[in-house]
Design a protein around this motif. Sequence first.
Motif, PDB file in Angstrom:
ATOM      1  N   PHE A 104       0.809  -1.206   0.000  1.00  0.00           N
ATOM      2  CA  PHE A 104       0.000   0.000   0.000  1.00  0.00           C
ATOM      3  C   PHE A 104       0.850   1.267   0.000  1.00  0.00           C
ATOM      4  CE2 PHE A 104      -4.466  -1.182   0.802  1.00  0.00           C
ATOM      5  CZ  PHE A 104      -4.316  -2.546   0.928  1.00  0.00           C
ATOM      6  N   GLY A 105       0.312   2.293  -0.659  1.00  0.00           N
ATOM      7  CA  GLY A 105       0.875   3.612  -0.528  1.00  0.00           C
ATOM      8  C   GLY A 105       0.421   4.257   0.770  1.00  0.00           C
ATOM      9  N   ALA A 106       0.904   5.471   1.016  1.00  0.00           N
ATOM     10  CA  ALA A 106       0.593   6.165   2.261  1.00  0.00           C
ATOM     11  C   ALA A 106      -0.789   6.803   2.241  1.00  0.00           C
ATOM     12  CB  ALA A 106       1.648   7.221   2.554  1.00  0.00           C
ATOM     13  N   GLY A 107      -1.409   6.861   1.063  1.00  0.00           N
ATOM     14  CA  GLY A 107      -2.774   7.357   0.980  1.00  0.00           C
ATOM     15  C   GLY A 107      -2.860   8.838   0.657  1.00  0.00           C
ATOM     16  N   THR A 108      -4.031   9.227   0.146  1.00  0.00           N
ATOM     17  CA  THR A 108      -4.376  10.629  -0.074  1.00  0.00           C
ATOM     18  C   THR A 108      -5.597  10.933   0.763  1.00  0.00           C
ATOM     19  OG1 THR A 108      -3.519  10.710  -2.340  1.00  0.00           O
ATOM     20  CG2 THR A 108      -5.172  12.356  -1.714  1.00  0.00           C
ATOM     21  N   ARG A 109      -5.465  11.905   1.649  1.00  0.00           N
ATOM     22  CA  ARG A 109      -6.608  12.314   2.465  1.00  0.00           C
ATOM     23  C   ARG A 109      -7.341  13.421   1.728  1.00  0.00           C
ATOM     24  NH1 ARG A 109      -8.295  11.526   7.510  1.00  0.00           N
ATOM     25  NH2 ARG A 109      -6.387  10.395   8.021  1.00  0.00           N
TER      26      ARG A 109
END
Lengths: 112, 114
Positions: free
Chosen positions: A103-108
């Motif tokens: 997984f990537g770190a995500g976009t909030r």
Amino acid sequence: DAGVIQSPRHEVTEMGQEVTLRCKPISGHDYLFWYRQTMMRGLELLIYFNNNVPIDDSGMPEDRFSAKMPNASFSTLKIQPSEPRDSAVYFCASRGTGNIQYFGAGTRLSVL
Amino acid sequence: AQSVTQPDIHITVSEGASLELRCNYSYGATPYLFWYVQSPGQGLQLLLKYFSGDTLVQGIKGFEAEFKRSQSSFNLRKPSVHWSDAAEYFCAVGRSSNTGKLIFGQGTTLQVKP
């Protein structure tokens, strides 16, 4: 390897605006997944690609959402027009031959 | 229907105490099973996986999990919890064919008391 890279990390936009989220998978991985995480619904699979081809988009909530993978090293998730209920953390993950998703770190995303 | 259930939404344990997080699944085919951990503001990191063979699997950070087919369970354990283990933990199940798709549980939030 740098892992899965997502950009931006945070996005704040106004309702009705177009939002584009970006993902660079791990080199050599042939699967790419887009997830959405919310408190109410947990982690939901939106769409996934194999060798740049969309395989299952049954999790895409509605026509406002679209995803593309023009090549093996880049994918986008677009929301047009955005709505406040789209506010969530969006994750990208990639998978190689080992059956493990990274997984990537995500976009909030916050839609006001 | 395919599903993963993590019965405990929130668990609090004291530092140094043992930990067990529960995971039950419903899956028609031979499952691949995973535990991921998510620290605040971060993505999910793989702790361990079960594909086949020995039903007790070891993972990173001192975690282990045991696959019990008769109980459709894949519980995560750690003998002594550290404050840095405070995070959210997700159990996931996938298919042993090459579809790549995972089904995630709702997650268990672990709080560690000093």
